[in-house]
Motif scaffolding. Structure first.
Motif, PDB file in Angstrom:
ATOM      1  N   ILE A  38       0.819  -1.211   0.000  1.00 53.68           N
ATOM      2  CA  ILE A  38       0.000   0.000   0.000  1.00 53.68           C
ATOM      3  C   ILE A  38       0.857   1.266   0.000  1.00 53.68           C
ATOM      4  O   ILE A  38       0.480   2.289  -0.568  1.00 53.68           O
ATOM      5  CB  ILE A  38      -0.985  -0.005   1.188  1.00 53.68           C
ATOM      6  N   ASN A  39       2.034   1.219   0.631  1.00 53.62           N
ATOM      7  CA  ASN A  39       2.911   2.396   0.638  1.00 53.62           C
ATOM      8  C   ASN A  39       3.825   2.456  -0.587  1.00 53.62           C
ATOM      9  O   ASN A  39       4.649   3.360  -0.694  1.00 53.62           O
ATOM     10  CB  ASN A  39       3.779   2.418   1.902  1.00 53.62           C
ATOM     11  N   SER A  40       3.680   1.507  -1.507  1.00 51.43           N
ATOM     12  CA  SER A  40       4.585   1.425  -2.650  1.00 51.43           C
ATOM     13  C   SER A  40       4.116   2.279  -3.822  1.00 51.43           C
ATOM     14  O   SER A  40       2.963   2.739  -3.867  1.00 51.43           O
ATOM     15  CB  SER A  40       4.704  -0.026  -3.115  1.00 51.43           C
ATOM     16  N   ASP A  41       5.017   2.464  -4.795  1.00 52.38           N
ATOM     17  CA  ASP A  41       4.660   3.196  -6.017  1.00 52.38           C
ATOM     18  C   ASP A  41       3.520   2.513  -6.761  1.00 52.38           C
ATOM     19  O   ASP A  41       2.747   3.169  -7.471  1.00 52.38           O
ATOM     20  CB  ASP A  41       5.879   3.283  -6.944  1.00 52.38           C
ATOM     21  N   LEU A  42       3.402   1.201  -6.591  1.00 55.07           N
ATOM     22  CA  LEU A  42       2.384   0.440  -7.299  1.00 55.07           C
ATOM     23  C   LEU A  42       0.972   0.833  -6.878  1.00 55.07           C
ATOM     24  O   LEU A  42       0.013   0.638  -7.617  1.00 55.07           O
ATOM     25  CB  LEU A  42       2.603  -1.060  -7.050  1.00 55.07           C
ATOM     26  N   ALA A  43       0.835   1.383  -5.680  1.00 56.87           N
ATOM     27  CA  ALA A  43      -0.479   1.780  -5.142  1.00 56.87           C
ATOM     28  C   ALA A  43      -0.598   3.306  -5.104  1.00 56.87           C
ATOM     29  O   ALA A  43      -1.161   3.869  -4.176  1.00 56.87           O
ATOM     30  CB  ALA A  43      -0.679   1.188  -3.752  1.00 56.87           C
ATOM     31  N   GLY A  44      -0.103   3.955  -6.137  1.00 62.19           N
ATOM     32  CA  GLY A  44       0.060   5.406  -6.135  1.00 62.19           C
ATOM     33  C   GLY A  44      -1.182   6.254  -5.959  1.00 62.19           C
ATOM     34  O   GLY A  44      -1.063   7.426  -5.616  1.00 62.19           O
ATOM     35  N   VAL A  45      -2.385   5.723  -6.211  1.00 65.73           N
ATOM     36  CA  VAL A  45      -3.601   6.517  -5.981  1.00 65.73           C
ATOM     37  C   VAL A  45      -4.500   5.876  -4.920  1.00 65.73           C
ATOM     38  O   VAL A  45      -5.661   6.271  -4.774  1.00 65.73           O
ATOM     39  CB  VAL A  45      -4.401   6.733  -7.288  1.00 65.73           C
ATOM     40  N   VAL A  46      -3.971   4.917  -4.181  1.00 68.99           N
ATOM     41  CA  VAL A  46      -4.724   4.322  -3.071  1.00 68.99           C
ATOM     42  C   VAL A  46      -4.559   5.241  -1.872  1.00 68.99           C
ATOM     43  O   VAL A  46      -3.455   5.418  -1.351  1.00 68.99           O
ATOM     44  CB  VAL A  46      -4.214   2.907  -2.752  1.00 68.99           C
ATOM     45  N   ASN A  47      -5.655   5.832  -1.406  1.00 69.25           N
ATOM     46  CA  ASN A  47      -5.569   6.869  -0.386  1.00 69.25           C
ATOM     47  C   ASN A  47      -6.817   6.886   0.487  1.00 69.25           C
ATOM     48  O   ASN A  47      -7.934   6.756  -0.002  1.00 69.25           O
ATOM     49  CB  ASN A  47      -5.405   8.237  -1.061  1.00 69.25           C
ATOM     50  N   GLY A  48      -6.597   7.030   1.805  1.00 71.29           N
ATOM     51  CA  GLY A  48      -7.712   7.151   2.739  1.00 71.29           C
ATOM     52  C   GLY A  48      -8.489   5.871   2.948  1.00 71.29           C
ATOM     53  O   GLY A  48      -9.628   5.903   3.400  1.00 71.29           O
ATOM     54  N   ILE A  49      -7.863   4.728   2.654  1.00 72.66           N
ATOM     55  CA  ILE A  49      -8.594   3.464   2.779  1.00 72.66           C
ATOM     56  C   ILE A  49      -8.334   2.791   4.127  1.00 72.66           C
ATOM     57  O   ILE A  49      -7.316   3.024   4.772  1.00 72.66           O
ATOM     58  CB  ILE A  49      -8.274   2.471   1.641  1.00 72.66           C
ATOM     59  N   VAL A  50      -9.270   1.964   4.517  1.00 72.91           N
ATOM     60  CA  VAL A  50      -9.164   1.127   5.716  1.00 72.91           C
ATOM     61  C   VAL A  50      -9.162  -0.306   5.196  1.00 72.91           C
ATOM     62  O   VAL A  50     -10.206  -0.846   4.831  1.00 72.91           O
ATOM     63  CB  VAL A  50     -10.354   1.387   6.663  1.00 72.91           C
ATOM     64  N   LEU A  51      -7.996  -0.906   5.127  1.00 76.15           N
ATOM     65  CA  LEU A  51      -7.812  -2.175   4.430  1.00 76.15           C
ATOM     66  C   LEU A  51      -7.872  -3.366   5.385  1.00 76.15           C
ATOM     67  O   LEU A  51      -6.974  -3.556   6.198  1.00 76.15           O
ATOM     68  CB  LEU A  51      -6.459  -2.172   3.708  1.00 76.15           C
ATOM     69  N   PRO A  52      -8.915  -4.211   5.293  1.00 78.36           N
ATOM     70  CA  PRO A  52      -8.925  -5.431   6.103  1.00 78.36           C
ATOM     71  C   PRO A  52      -7.836  -6.396   5.629  1.00 78.36           C
ATOM     72  O   PRO A  52      -7.723  -6.662   4.425  1.00 78.36           O
ATOM     73  CB  PRO A  52     -10.316  -6.021   5.857  1.00 78.36           C
ATOM     74  N   VAL A  53      -7.034  -6.880   6.555  1.00 75.99           N
ATOM     75  CA  VAL A  53      -6.031  -7.914   6.264  1.00 75.99           C
ATOM     76  C   VAL A  53      -6.325  -9.030   7.265  1.00 75.99           C
ATOM     77  O   VAL A  53      -5.648  -9.199   8.275  1.00 75.99           O
ATOM     78  CB  VAL A  53      -4.596  -7.379   6.407  1.00 75.99           C
ATOM     79  N   ASP A  54      -7.410  -9.761   6.979  1.00 78.20           N
ATOM     80  CA  ASP A  54      -8.036 -10.565   8.033  1.00 78.20           C
ATOM     81  C   ASP A  54      -8.493 -11.947   7.594  1.00 78.20           C
ATOM     82  O   ASP A  54      -9.267 -12.602   8.288  1.00 78.20           O
ATOM     83  CB  ASP A  54      -9.221  -9.797   8.602  1.00 78.20           C
ATOM     84  N   GLY A  55      -8.055 -12.408   6.425  1.00 79.37           N
ATOM     85  CA  GLY A  55      -8.439 -13.743   5.981  1.00 79.37           C
ATOM     86  C   GLY A  55      -9.917 -13.930   5.727  1.00 79.37           C
ATOM     87  O   GLY A  55     -10.417 -15.058   5.724  1.00 79.37           O
ATOM     88  N   GLY A  56     -10.647 -12.837   5.539  1.00 79.86           N
ATOM     89  CA  GLY A  56     -12.077 -12.937   5.235  1.00 79.86           C
ATOM     90  C   GLY A  56     -13.003 -12.616   6.391  1.00 79.86           C
ATOM     91  O   GLY A  56     -14.221 -12.767   6.266  1.00 79.86           O
ATOM     92  N   PHE A  57     -12.460 -12.130   7.527  1.00 79.76           N
ATOM     93  CA  PHE A  57     -13.296 -11.833   8.692  1.00 79.76           C
ATOM     94  C   PHE A  57     -14.368 -10.796   8.375  1.00 79.76           C
ATOM     95  O   PHE A  57     -15.554 -10.990   8.684  1.00 79.76           O
ATOM     96  CB  PHE A  57     -12.427 -11.352   9.855  1.00 79.76           C
TER      97      PHE A  57
END
Length: 277
Positions: free
Chosen positions: A236-255
């Motif tokens: 998310i902090n990489s150049d590849l995600a250059g317009v990803v902003n203000g998101i709340v990203l679940p990293v939870d295996g589907g919870f």
């Protein structure tokens, strides 16, 4: 392999790099060729470009740490945190998980140019944020560490044991600042890990109860590893995600998906919350 994530030669700061997700994040960034500067309350045995002992409960150490790094900062990883359930004083939990994290970020932002990126670790434990937005907006209106602490001291009924409220605050702050910082070309996001096998897990079990923690690990059926949590932070902090902003990203295996579609039994978690009160 091409540097698709764009970290080679980038100057980054990782707070909480002694163990857990922060340590895994620092190691991954080092492997990608980043110049990694670490902050933690405990000494770190990693081949970092620099290490500064920083206590997020003490704004003076935060300011000294950022000043010691100096120069342009390309990315900030806010990985330091304290567990909840009464294992620590509520105000200490608020200081580390939100007030100190916010203060660190505010110190780093002036060192960032266009394409700067910030990510913080929140938690699925902060899912009540949407019900308390007006309260959190009061906290967000405070200026600086001490003003924020004074608000918390005056609103201990909202802060409660500290963990859930602090993680809710990170979520609301991330979304609020996303619309502000992007005007400077700086992105800010946060992740919502499900239970992760870090040194803090023993405290979570002791204070919240293993059954409650296990319920938050469904439907994956196991705790994630620090490395599994570090990967999305770095992405998310990489150049590849250059317009990803203000998101709340679940990293939870589907919870979160299981919760939204009625496949996760939330009553086990609520039962645990009632026993604590």
């Amino acid at each position: 392999m091409s540097d698709i994530l764009g970290y080679k030669g980038k100057r980054v700061i990782v707070s909480g790099c002694f163990s857990g997700m922060g340590e895994a994040t620092a190691k991954l960034l080092l492997s990608l060729g980043a110049e990694v500067h670490g902050f933690d309350f405990k000494d770190v045995d990693l081949p970092l470009a620099s290490f500064n002992k920083v206590d997020l409960r003490d704004p003076a150490t935060i300011e000294a740490g950022v000043a010691a790094v100096g120069g342009k900062i390309d990315a900030l990883f806010n990985c330091a945190g304290l567990p909840g359930g009464g294992g620590f004083h509520p105000l200490d939990t608020m200081k580390v998980n939100f007030l100190g994290t916010r203060h660190l970020t505010e110190q780093v932002v002036p060192l960032m140019a266009d394409k700067g990126a910030i990510i913080s670790i929140a938690s699925t434990g902060g899912l009540g944020w949407s019900r308390r937005i007006p309260v959190h907006m009061q906290l967000l209106q405070t200026q600086g560490f001490q003003d924020g602490l004074a608000w918390c001291e005056a609103n201990l009924d909202q802060v409660a044991e500290g963990y859930a409220f602090s993680k809710e605050a990170v979520i609301v702050w991330t979304q609020f600042m996303g619309a502000q910082l992007i005007k400077k070309g700086i992105r800010i996001n946060c992740s919502l890990p499900s239970p992760t096998q870090t040194p803090m897990m023993a405290t979570f079990h002791a204070t919240s109860g293993k059954d409650v923690v296990d319920a938050a690990a469904e439907p994956l059926g196991r705790y994630t590893t620090p490395e599994e949590q570090a990967g999305p932070l770095v992405l998310i902090n990489s150049d590849l995600a250059g317009v990803v902003n203000g998101i709340v990203l679940p990293v939870d295996g589907g919870f979160m998906g299981g919760l939204a579609t009625g496949q996760v039994d939330i009553s086990k978690m609520m039962g645990g919350a009632k026993r604590q009160s």
